[in-house]
Design a protein around this motif. Structure first.
Motif, PDB file in Angstrom:
ATOM      1  N   ARG A 157       0.810  -1.213   0.000  1.00 16.27           N
ATOM      2  CA  ARG A 157       0.000   0.000   0.000  1.00 16.27           C
ATOM      3  C   ARG A 157       0.847   1.267   0.000  1.00 16.27           C
ATOM      4  O   ARG A 157       0.374   2.321  -0.398  1.00 16.27           O
ATOM      5  N   VAL A 158       2.073   1.220   0.489  1.00 18.88           N
ATOM      6  CA  VAL A 158       2.974   2.368   0.435  1.00 18.88           C
ATOM      7  C   VAL A 158       4.002   2.087  -0.646  1.00 18.88           C
ATOM      8  O   VAL A 158       4.880   1.245  -0.464  1.00 18.88           O
ATOM      9  N   SER A 159       3.859   2.761  -1.776  1.00 17.01           N
ATOM     10  CA  SER A 159       4.772   2.510  -2.888  1.00 17.01           C
ATOM     11  C   SER A 159       4.803   3.719  -3.808  1.00 17.01           C
ATOM     12  O   SER A 159       3.828   4.470  -3.907  1.00 17.01           O
ATOM     13  N   ALA A 160       5.922   3.889  -4.489  1.00 19.57           N
ATOM     14  CA  ALA A 160       6.037   4.988  -5.442  1.00 19.57           C
ATOM     15  C   ALA A 160       5.050   4.813  -6.586  1.00 19.57           C
ATOM     16  O   ALA A 160       4.560   5.808  -7.147  1.00 19.57           O
ATOM     17  N   THR A 161       4.723   3.574  -6.940  1.00 16.19           N
ATOM     18  CA  THR A 161       3.762   3.337  -8.008  1.00 16.19           C
ATOM     19  C   THR A 161       2.394   3.888  -7.639  1.00 16.19           C
ATOM     20  O   THR A 161       1.756   4.596  -8.416  1.00 16.19           O
ATOM     21  N   ARG A 162       1.938   3.563  -6.443  1.00 21.19           N
ATOM     22  CA  ARG A 162       0.665   4.099  -5.963  1.00 21.19           C
ATOM     23  C   ARG A 162       0.732   5.630  -5.875  1.00 21.19           C
ATOM     24  O   ARG A 162      -0.210   6.323  -6.259  1.00 21.19           O
ATOM     25  N   GLY A 163       1.845   6.174  -5.390  1.00 21.55           N
ATOM     26  CA  GLY A 163       1.988   7.624  -5.291  1.00 21.55           C
ATOM     27  C   GLY A 163       1.927   8.301  -6.642  1.00 21.55           C
ATOM     28  O   GLY A 163       1.309   9.363  -6.789  1.00 21.55           O
ATOM     29  N   GLY A 164       2.569   7.697  -7.643  1.00 19.43           N
ATOM     30  CA  GLY A 164       2.521   8.259  -8.983  1.00 19.43           C
ATOM     31  C   GLY A 164       1.128   8.230  -9.566  1.00 19.43           C
ATOM     32  O   GLY A 164       0.696   9.167 -10.250  1.00 19.43           O
ATOM     33  N   TYR A 165       0.395   7.163  -9.297  1.00 19.82           N
ATOM     34  CA  TYR A 165      -0.983   7.031  -9.763  1.00 19.82           C
ATOM     35  C   TYR A 165      -1.847   8.174  -9.232  1.00 19.82           C
ATOM     36  O   TYR A 165      -2.614   8.794  -9.965  1.00 19.82           O
ATOM     37  N   ALA A 215      11.442   9.622  -5.723  1.00 22.29           N
ATOM     38  CA  ALA A 215      11.976   8.855  -6.854  1.00 22.29           C
ATOM     39  C   ALA A 215      12.156   9.693  -8.117  1.00 22.29           C
ATOM     40  O   ALA A 215      12.746   9.225  -9.095  1.00 22.29           O
ATOM     41  N   LEU A 216      11.656  10.939  -8.109  1.00 22.29           N
ATOM     42  CA  LEU A 216      11.820  11.796  -9.284  1.00 22.29           C
ATOM     43  C   LEU A 216      13.290  12.155  -9.483  1.00 22.29           C
ATOM     44  O   LEU A 216      14.030  12.336  -8.508  1.00 22.29           O
ATOM     45  N   PRO A 217      13.740  12.280 -10.731  1.00 21.17           N
ATOM     46  CA  PRO A 217      15.099  12.768 -10.956  1.00 21.17           C
ATOM     47  C   PRO A 217      15.247  14.196 -10.412  1.00 21.17           C
ATOM     48  O   PRO A 217      14.355  15.025 -10.637  1.00 21.17           O
ATOM     49  N   PRO A 218      16.306  14.506  -9.675  1.00 23.12           N
ATOM     50  CA  PRO A 218      16.482  15.873  -9.171  1.00 23.12           C
ATOM     51  C   PRO A 218      16.681  16.858 -10.313  1.00 23.12           C
ATOM     52  O   PRO A 218      17.417  16.582 -11.260  1.00 23.12           O
ATOM     53  N   VAL A 219      15.998  17.985 -10.234  1.00 18.28           N
ATOM     54  CA  VAL A 219      16.109  19.035 -11.246  1.00 18.28           C
ATOM     55  C   VAL A 219      16.466  20.330 -10.527  1.00 18.28           C
ATOM     56  O   VAL A 219      15.773  20.745  -9.601  1.00 18.28           O
ATOM     57  N   ARG A 220      17.547  20.952 -10.962  1.00 19.58           N
ATOM     58  CA  ARG A 220      17.939  22.234 -10.370  1.00 19.58           C
ATOM     59  C   ARG A 220      17.123  23.336 -11.020  1.00 19.58           C
ATOM     60  O   ARG A 220      17.249  23.607 -12.220  1.00 19.58           O
ATOM     61  N   ASN A 221      16.257  23.961 -10.242  1.00 19.08           N
ATOM     62  CA  ASN A 221      15.380  25.004 -10.774  1.00 19.08           C
ATOM     63  C   ASN A 221      15.075  25.995  -9.663  1.00 19.08           C
ATOM     64  O   ASN A 221      14.170  25.808  -8.857  1.00 19.08           O
ATOM     65  N   ALA A 222      15.867  27.053  -9.597  1.00 19.51           N
ATOM     66  CA  ALA A 222      15.678  28.077  -8.566  1.00 19.51           C
ATOM     67  C   ALA A 222      14.443  28.909  -8.879  1.00 19.51           C
ATOM     68  O   ALA A 222      14.254  29.351 -10.017  1.00 19.51           O
ATOM     69  N   LEU A 223      13.608  29.126  -7.868  1.00 19.75           N
ATOM     70  CA  LEU A 223      12.375  29.884  -8.024  1.00 19.75           C
ATOM     71  C   LEU A 223      12.333  31.007  -6.993  1.00 19.75           C
ATOM     72  O   LEU A 223      12.989  30.927  -5.959  1.00 19.75           O
ATOM     73  N   PRO A 224      11.566  32.054  -7.248  1.00 19.07           N
ATOM     74  CA  PRO A 224      11.472  33.158  -6.276  1.00 19.07           C
ATOM     75  C   PRO A 224      10.928  32.687  -4.926  1.00 19.07           C
ATOM     76  O   PRO A 224      10.062  31.817  -4.862  1.00 19.07           O
ATOM     77  N   LYS A 225      11.411  33.268  -3.848  1.00 20.31           N
ATOM     78  CA  LYS A 225      10.928  32.962  -2.504  1.00 20.31           C
ATOM     79  C   LYS A 225       9.854  33.978  -2.116  1.00 20.31           C
ATOM     80  O   LYS A 225       9.982  34.711  -1.145  1.00 20.31           O
ATOM     81  N   TRP A 226       8.814  34.027  -2.896  1.00 21.89           N
ATOM     82  CA  TRP A 226       7.761  35.004  -2.670  1.00 21.89           C
ATOM     83  C   TRP A 226       6.798  34.527  -1.584  1.00 21.89           C
ATOM     84  O   TRP A 226       6.582  33.335  -1.387  1.00 21.89           O
ATOM     85  N   VAL A 227       6.201  35.486  -0.879  1.00 17.06           N
ATOM     86  CA  VAL A 227       5.086  35.201   0.025  1.00 17.06           C
ATOM     87  C   VAL A 227       3.816  35.538  -0.749  1.00 17.06           C
ATOM     88  O   VAL A 227       3.629  36.684  -1.169  1.00 17.06           O
ATOM     89  N   PRO A 228       2.930  34.566  -0.984  1.00 17.97           N
ATOM     90  CA  PRO A 228       1.725  34.832  -1.797  1.00 17.97           C
ATOM     91  C   PRO A 228       0.857  35.924  -1.198  1.00 17.97           C
ATOM     92  O   PRO A 228       0.794  36.109   0.023  1.00 17.97           O
ATOM     93  N   ALA A 229       0.163  36.650  -2.071  1.00 18.10           N
ATOM     94  CA  ALA A 229      -0.680  37.763  -1.630  1.00 18.10           C
ATOM     95  C   ALA A 229      -1.836  37.293  -0.756  1.00 18.10           C
ATOM     96  O   ALA A 229      -2.316  38.040   0.095  1.00 18.10           O
ATOM     97  N   ASP A 230      -2.292  36.051  -0.961  1.00 21.92           N
ATOM     98  CA  ASP A 230      -3.449  35.556  -0.213  1.00 21.92           C
ATOM     99  C   ASP A 230      -3.064  34.529   0.841  1.00 21.92           C
ATOM    100  O   ASP A 230      -3.857  33.685   1.224  1.00 21.92           O
ATOM    101  N   VAL A 231      -1.833  34.608   1.331  1.00 19.57           N
ATOM    102  CA  VAL A 231      -1.351  33.587   2.260  1.00 19.57           C
ATOM    103  C   VAL A 231      -2.127  33.596   3.573  1.00 19.57           C
ATOM    104  O   VAL A 231      -2.181  32.581   4.280  1.00 19.57           O
ATOM    105  N   ALA A 232      -2.773  34.700   3.914  1.00 18.53           N
ATOM    106  CA  ALA A 232      -3.519  34.771   5.170  1.00 18.53           C
ATOM    107  C   ALA A 232      -4.892  34.114   5.069  1.00 18.53           C
ATOM    108  O   ALA A 232      -5.547  33.886   6.082  1.00 18.53           O
TER     109      ALA A 232
END
Length: 344
Positions: free
Chosen positions: A26-34, A136-153
């Motif tokens: 029941r705990v498996s990457a296959t189930r998680g991917g599904y 299990a995903l291949p690591p991908v280097r992808n830097a993204l902004p560290k923004w705080v969303p406008a509707d975070v509250a």
């Protein structure tokens, strides 16, 4: 076979583990991917898109995150195991808390753009399986902004539901309820309250349709969509939109559907294999589900109370006194006796 080949196989032809499978399965990457590629739709947001018309993630950057909206500062983070720009240093517990409770790895409240109120019902086994798949995903280097969303509250309007138990998933209706909740079917197929936000839905019109979406490539829900008790003198309507249909067994819904028609519609993206569905309906994600899971979804929707609410996307929009908005066949709906039952 390479790891990438395995992941591609999971993405296009995933077979889900059933709720009655042995505990060790029941705990498996296959189930998680599904789950991640199907009802949870994780990679529509958490990946750069290769094909926006079908919201198809770029397979070479699966899970690498993306900027969703610069105006509202919405960023879907990199969930690949990259230690510098992704989730490589996050613990399993941190990921689980983010998915089910809406609390990020750094302790901040997540924006409701992340649908954690829907994912709160994930069983312990299933949320761990999703985490296993992300690991299990291949690591991908992808830097993204560290923004705080406008509707975070903003907070959910209802208390978060507790995780389902494995026992509840052993029945067809229980599994259907679970999958419907994860897929957010009731939200898209229920009208907003008259003065409600797009996070809310009418509890007295569940599955009766009436939610409106722009006819753009991504079919986003109309941001400003006010409702009215009676038709206003002037109404600045969007140039083009589609409205979610009534899914209940009322004659104004889809009483003629059976399991075969439902599965054919989801698999092909065409009603009974003929009339195309709009892309507002994420059939291209839900078609990845097994026949048994689609049958469970259909059974649960059929078990809901019938709701009288005519909705059409082929007739000109007219004012609907039931949902308070304009859509096809709206003028053929009868005004409700009282507005007291309208729970925001």
């Amino acid at each position: 076979m390479t790891v990438r080949a395995v992941l591609v196989g999971l993405a296009v032809g995933i077979v889900g583990a059933t709720a009655t499978a042995p505990a060790e399965e029941r705990v498996s990457a296959t189930r998680g991917g599904y789950l991640a590629h199907g009802v949870c739709e994780c990679f529509e947001c958490h990946s750069p898109l290769r094909d926006e018309s079908l919201v198809e993630p770029d397979p070479s950057k699966l899970g690498a995150g993306d900027i969703l909206d610069r105006k509202t500062r919405q960023v879907a983070p990199n969930l690949t195991p990259d230690p510098e720009t992704g989730a490589g240093r996050w613990t399993d517990a941190q990921l689980i808390r983010a998915i089910r409770d809406g609390i990020g790895h750094d302790g901040r409240r997540l924006s409701l753009v992340m649908p954690y109120p829907a994912f709160s019902v994930l069983t312990d086994d299933d949320v761990r399986s999703i985490v296993a798949y992300l690991r299990a995903l291949p690591p991908v280097r992808n830097a993204l902004p560290k923004w705080v969303p406008a509707d975070v509250a903003e907070r959910p309007h209802e208390p978060l539901e507790k995780p389902f138990t494995p026992e509840k998933l052993t029945t067809k209706l229980g599994r259907g309820e679970y999958l419907v909740h994860l897929a957010k079917c009731v939200h898209c197929h229920s009208a907003r309250p008259l003065n409600g936000t797009k996070r809310e839905h009418r509890f007295d019109l569940e599955f009766a349709g009436g939610r409106r979406f722009e006819t753009t490539p991504t079919f986003d829900e109309l941001e400003e969509d006010p409702g009215f008790v009676s038709p206003p003198a002037t109404m600045p309507e969007p140039k083009s939109f589609v409205t979610s249909p009534n899914l209940t067994t009322d004659p104004s819904g889809i009483p003629y559907y059976d399991e075969n028609i439902f599965i054919q519609t989801i698999r092909t993206g065409k009603v009974a294999g003929v009339r195309p569905l709009t892309r507002a309906m994420l059939w291209f994600e839900f078609r990845k589900l097994t026949d048994e899971d689609l049958k469970a979804i259909f059974a649960y929707i059929r078990s809901r109370p019938p709701q009288k609410h005519r909705v059409s996307n082929t007739d000109p929009p007219t004012f609907c006194p039931v949902c308070g908005r304009y859509h096809g066949l709206g003028d053929l709906n009868a005004a409700p006796e009282s507005t007291e039952a309208r729970k925001p």
